[in-house]
Design a protein around this motif. Structure first.
Motif, PDB file in Angstrom:
ATOM      1  N   LEU A  36      -8.405   0.976   3.609  1.00  0.00           N
ATOM      2  CA  LEU A  36      -7.151   1.619   2.214  1.00  0.00           C
ATOM      3  C   LEU A  36      -8.179   2.162   1.021  1.00  0.00           C
ATOM      4  O   LEU A  36      -8.059   2.706   0.498  1.00  0.00           O
ATOM      5  CB  LEU A  36      -7.308   0.436   1.522  1.00  0.00           C
ATOM      6  CG  LEU A  36      -5.736  -0.691   1.999  1.00  0.00           C
ATOM      7  CD1 LEU A  36      -6.416  -1.927   2.018  1.00  0.00           C
ATOM      8  CD2 LEU A  36      -4.970  -0.124   2.493  1.00  0.00           C
ATOM      9  N   VAL A  37     -10.008   2.271   0.743  1.00  0.00           N
ATOM     10  CA  VAL A  37     -10.642   2.722  -0.440  1.00  0.00           C
ATOM     11  C   VAL A  37     -11.156   3.842   0.242  1.00  0.00           C
ATOM     12  O   VAL A  37     -11.055   4.659  -0.745  1.00  0.00           O
ATOM     13  CB  VAL A  37     -12.281   1.436  -0.021  1.00  0.00           C
ATOM     14  CG1 VAL A  37     -13.030   2.086  -0.925  1.00  0.00           C
ATOM     15  CG2 VAL A  37     -11.705  -0.210  -0.583  1.00  0.00           C
ATOM     16  N   LEU A  38     -11.451   4.066   1.800  1.00  0.00           N
ATOM     17  CA  LEU A  38     -11.802   5.305   2.029  1.00  0.00           C
ATOM     18  C   LEU A  38     -10.588   6.314   1.568  1.00  0.00           C
ATOM     19  O   LEU A  38     -11.071   7.583   1.002  1.00  0.00           O
ATOM     20  CB  LEU A  38     -12.256   5.661   3.207  1.00  0.00           C
ATOM     21  CG  LEU A  38     -13.785   5.111   3.407  1.00  0.00           C
ATOM     22  CD1 LEU A  38     -14.614   4.570   5.020  1.00  0.00           C
ATOM     23  CD2 LEU A  38     -14.517   5.479   2.802  1.00  0.00           C
ATOM     24  N   GLY A  39      -9.537   5.950   1.865  1.00  0.00           N
ATOM     25  CA  GLY A  39      -7.883   7.197   1.969  1.00  0.00           C
ATOM     26  C   GLY A  39      -7.624   7.514   0.384  1.00  0.00           C
ATOM     27  O   GLY A  39      -7.443   8.154   0.593  1.00  0.00           O
ATOM     28  N   ASN A  40      -7.953   6.133  -0.211  1.00  0.00           N
ATOM     29  CA  ASN A  40      -7.935   6.344  -2.144  1.00  0.00           C
ATOM     30  C   ASN A  40      -8.704   8.429  -1.819  1.00  0.00           C
ATOM     31  O   ASN A  40      -8.805   8.238  -2.841  1.00  0.00           O
ATOM     32  CB  ASN A  40      -7.509   5.462  -2.570  1.00  0.00           C
ATOM     33  CG  ASN A  40      -6.199   5.340  -1.893  1.00  0.00           C
ATOM     34  OD1 ASN A  40      -5.006   5.524  -2.653  1.00  0.00           O
ATOM     35  ND2 ASN A  40      -5.725   3.474  -1.161  1.00  0.00           N
ATOM     36  N   ALA A  41      -9.718   7.332  -1.252  1.00  0.00           N
ATOM     37  CA  ALA A  41     -11.028   8.470  -2.047  1.00  0.00           C
ATOM     38  C   ALA A  41     -11.638   9.771  -2.088  1.00  0.00           C
ATOM     39  O   ALA A  41     -12.273  10.653  -1.797  1.00  0.00           O
ATOM     40  CB  ALA A  41     -12.638   7.317  -2.069  1.00  0.00           C
ATOM     41  N   LEU A  42     -10.810   9.696  -0.339  1.00  0.00           N
ATOM     42  CA  LEU A  42     -11.354  10.840   0.053  1.00  0.00           C
ATOM     43  C   LEU A  42     -10.191  10.835   0.667  1.00  0.00           C
ATOM     44  O   LEU A  42     -10.006  11.342   2.724  1.00  0.00           O
ATOM     45  CB  LEU A  42     -12.699  10.998   1.328  1.00  0.00           C
ATOM     46  CG  LEU A  42     -13.573  10.414   0.872  1.00  0.00           C
ATOM     47  CD1 LEU A  42     -14.695   9.590   2.230  1.00  0.00           C
ATOM     48  CD2 LEU A  42     -13.697  10.815  -0.115  1.00  0.00           C
ATOM     49  N   PRO A  43      -9.275  11.340   0.752  1.00  0.00           N
ATOM     50  CA  PRO A  43      -7.910  11.796   1.173  1.00  0.00           C
ATOM     51  C   PRO A  43      -7.709  13.067   1.946  1.00  0.00           C
ATOM     52  O   PRO A  43      -6.826  13.824   2.915  1.00  0.00           O
ATOM     53  CB  PRO A  43      -6.518  12.186  -0.413  1.00  0.00           C
ATOM     54  CG  PRO A  43      -7.550  11.985  -1.141  1.00  0.00           C
ATOM     55  CD  PRO A  43      -8.756  11.528  -0.939  1.00  0.00           C
ATOM     56  N   GLY A  44      -8.305  14.186   1.214  1.00  0.00           N
ATOM     57  CA  GLY A  44      -8.580  15.470   1.969  1.00  0.00           C
ATOM     58  C   GLY A  44      -9.188  15.191   3.437  1.00  0.00           C
ATOM     59  O   GLY A  44      -8.634  15.786   4.463  1.00  0.00           O
ATOM     60  N   LEU A  45      -9.966  14.050   3.584  1.00  0.00           N
ATOM     61  CA  LEU A  45     -10.909  13.738   5.075  1.00  0.00           C
ATOM     62  C   LEU A  45     -10.022  13.766   5.861  1.00  0.00           C
ATOM     63  O   LEU A  45     -10.168  13.837   7.083  1.00  0.00           O
ATOM     64  CB  LEU A  45     -12.137  13.181   4.942  1.00  0.00           C
ATOM     65  CG  LEU A  45     -12.700  12.347   5.815  1.00  0.00           C
ATOM     66  CD1 LEU A  45     -13.300  13.863   7.358  1.00  0.00           C
ATOM     67  CD2 LEU A  45     -13.815  11.245   5.844  1.00  0.00           C
ATOM     68  N   PHE A  46      -9.135  13.220   5.466  1.00  0.00           N
ATOM     69  CA  PHE A  46      -8.217  11.829   6.383  1.00  0.00           C
ATOM     70  C   PHE A  46      -6.789  12.755   6.854  1.00  0.00           C
ATOM     71  O   PHE A  46      -6.575  12.671   7.594  1.00  0.00           O
ATOM     72  CB  PHE A  46      -7.132  10.817   5.473  1.00  0.00           C
ATOM     73  CG  PHE A  46      -8.219   9.934   5.323  1.00  0.00           C
ATOM     74  CD1 PHE A  46      -8.529   8.647   6.795  1.00  0.00           C
ATOM     75  CD2 PHE A  46      -9.447   9.167   4.467  1.00  0.00           C
ATOM     76  CE1 PHE A  46      -9.008   7.264   7.029  1.00  0.00           C
ATOM     77  CE2 PHE A  46     -10.112   7.899   4.438  1.00  0.00           C
ATOM     78  CZ  PHE A  46     -10.242   7.363   5.737  1.00  0.00           C
ATOM     79  N   GLN A  47      -6.267  13.717   5.711  1.00  0.00           N
ATOM     80  CA  GLN A  47      -5.431  15.021   6.407  1.00  0.00           C
ATOM     81  C   GLN A  47      -5.683  16.256   7.344  1.00  0.00           C
ATOM     82  O   GLN A  47      -5.572  16.435   8.562  1.00  0.00           O
ATOM     83  CB  GLN A  47      -5.427  15.626   4.975  1.00  0.00           C
ATOM     84  CG  GLN A  47      -4.620  14.517   3.892  1.00  0.00           C
ATOM     85  CD  GLN A  47      -4.642  15.849   2.505  1.00  0.00           C
ATOM     86  OE1 GLN A  47      -4.559  16.924   2.486  1.00  0.00           O
ATOM     87  NE2 GLN A  47      -3.777  14.791   1.753  1.00  0.00           N
ATOM     88  N   ALA A  48      -7.820  16.145   7.533  1.00  0.00           N
ATOM     89  CA  ALA A  48      -8.354  16.938   8.236  1.00  0.00           C
ATOM     90  C   ALA A  48      -8.248  15.841   9.954  1.00  0.00           C
ATOM     91  O   ALA A  48      -7.377  16.852  10.926  1.00  0.00           O
ATOM     92  CB  ALA A  48      -9.437  17.220   7.855  1.00  0.00           C
ATOM     93  N   LEU A  49      -8.732  14.890   9.377  1.00  0.00           N
ATOM     94  CA  LEU A  49      -8.640  14.477  10.708  1.00  0.00           C
ATOM     95  C   LEU A  49      -7.345  14.235  11.714  1.00  0.00           C
ATOM     96  O   LEU A  49      -7.134  14.356  13.138  1.00  0.00           O
ATOM     97  CB  LEU A  49      -9.417  12.864  10.524  1.00  0.00           C
ATOM     98  CG  LEU A  49     -10.668  12.622  10.555  1.00  0.00           C
ATOM     99  CD1 LEU A  49     -10.813  11.610   9.801  1.00  0.00           C
ATOM    100  CD2 LEU A  49     -11.648  12.875  10.984  1.00  0.00           C
ATOM    101  N   ALA A  50      -6.251  13.736  10.781  1.00  0.00           N
ATOM    102  CA  ALA A  50      -5.087  13.939  11.412  1.00  0.00           C
ATOM    103  C   ALA A  50      -4.210  15.306  11.485  1.00  0.00           C
ATOM    104  O   ALA A  50      -3.440  15.741  12.609  1.00  0.00           O
ATOM    105  CB  ALA A  50      -3.369  13.528   9.632  1.00  0.00           C
TER     106      ALA A  50
END
Length: 356
Positions: A36-50
């Motif tokens: 939850l913390v990382l998803g809100n802090a680093l949304p761009g990273l999670f979009q790249a992984l997706a």
């Protein structure tokens, strides 16, 4: 008790639950917070992984799931199938509960809660996603933690190996048709090609890799079981990292949804809890009525109750995506399972005297 049951001496498997397994729900909860913390802090990273997908298979998640599943598949010994007739009652009960009862009761509870009881709180589209995730959990009988629950009740070790081996063989052929049928009944469209690809990727390939690894360990000489135990112990940290990293990823993608609706986790957990205790009662009660010995009855009921959540998570992601409610529901299954199973282990051990 049948003659075949009486002819086999009990083989209790002493041992206990490991530190990681005992506190699995705590590690999962911490991973949820981290996600939850990382998803809100680093949304761009999670979009790249997706975006790292091939044929609807997210490559990052696929690697993590293989890391989780492969070590447990090494523990499966198909030679144990030569003992398939030694404990027929327990095996019959387990197969019936796992494949003829459990998937359908889970689907029924999912529909009841998310289309009726919780209908005023959850949108129909979201409800369909949560139903799909629960169906995937119900149709995936446990493989890995089976050995832990059997040890904690001093279950028959040979029977447990037979059950796992038989379950894995059935799963190759039955998982996809059962899931497709139940999702179809609930009006959820599932592409067959994606479902079959998931079975190949997350059941067939890891199972084949585990069997080959076991053969390699057997050829190295010495005690095969001891060699397998050493090998799985050595690769276990990789499996742990795979599970926790998958939870972090899933909740990183689901972060905003969870923050907006924190009660959602509790709503998903309700049918899971009812299903777990209900299935245990059915299997354990049937074993008692059929006079199955305790060292078979307890593992039989516990195996039927627990889930192969690694498979459910992987298939939910493949079918519906990383940000789907189906993926979220399967992860809630991970969070709920360990405390529930430990409570059932304690109940089984307290009622041991009522069995032969």
């Amino acid at each position: 008790m049948s003659a075949s049951d009486a002819s086999v001496a009990p083989a209790p498997a002493p041992g206990g639950i490991g530190f990681f397994e005992k506190w699995l729900s705590v590690w999962v909860a911490l991973s949820i917070i981290a996600g939850l913390v990382l998803g809100n802090a680093l949304p761009g990273l999670f979009q790249a992984l997706a975006a790292l997908e091939i044929a609807k298979v997210n490559l990052v998640v696929a690697i993590l799931i293989w890391a989780m599943v492969y070590p447990m598949m090494v523990a499966v010994d198909f030679k144990s199938l030569t003992h398939i007739g030694d404990r027929p009652k327990g095996l019959v009960l387990t197969i019936i509960v796992n494949w003829l009862v459990k998937p359908f009761t889970m689907a029924g509870l999912a529909v009841l809660f998310f289309e009726v009881i919780f209908a005023d709180w959850i949108s129909p589209a979201d409800a369909q996603q949560y139903i799909a995730g629960l169906i995937l959990l119900g149709a995936a009988p446990c493989t890995a933690m089976v050995f832990v629950w059997s040890q904690l009740t001093r279950g028959d070790a040979t029977y447990t190996l037979v059950q796992v081996s038989v379950n894995d063989i059935i799963m190759i052929f039955a998982f996809a048709p059962i899931v497709a049928f139940l999702l179809g009944v609930t009006d959820i469209v599932v592409p067959w090609e994606t479902l079959i690809l998931s079975v190949v990727l997350y059941i067939l390939i890891p199972l084949a890799a585990g069997a080959l690894t076991r053969q390699w360990l057997a050829r190295s000489g010495g005690d095969t079981d001891a060699a397998v135990a050493r090998f799985t112990g050595a690769v276990k940290p990789v499996s742990v990292i795979g599970l926790l990293a998958t939870v972090v990823l899933l909740f990183g993608f689901q972060g905003q949804v969870i923050i907006d609706e924190p009660v959602l986790i509790a709503l998903i957990a309700v049918p899971l809890l009812i299903q777990s205790y209900g299935i245990f009662a059915i299997a354990y009660g049937a074993a008692w009525l059929w006079r199955v010995p305790f060292n078979v009855a307890a593992p039989c009921a516990l195996i039927g109750t627990s889930n192969f959540f690694e498979l459910a998570v992987a298939v939910a992601i493949s079918l519906f995506g990383l940000t789907s409610g189906a993926a979220l529901a399967t992860v809630v299954g991970v969070l709920v399972e360990v405390p529930v199973m430990l409570s059932l282990v304690a109940f089984a051990n307290r009622t041991r005297r009522h069995f032969t």
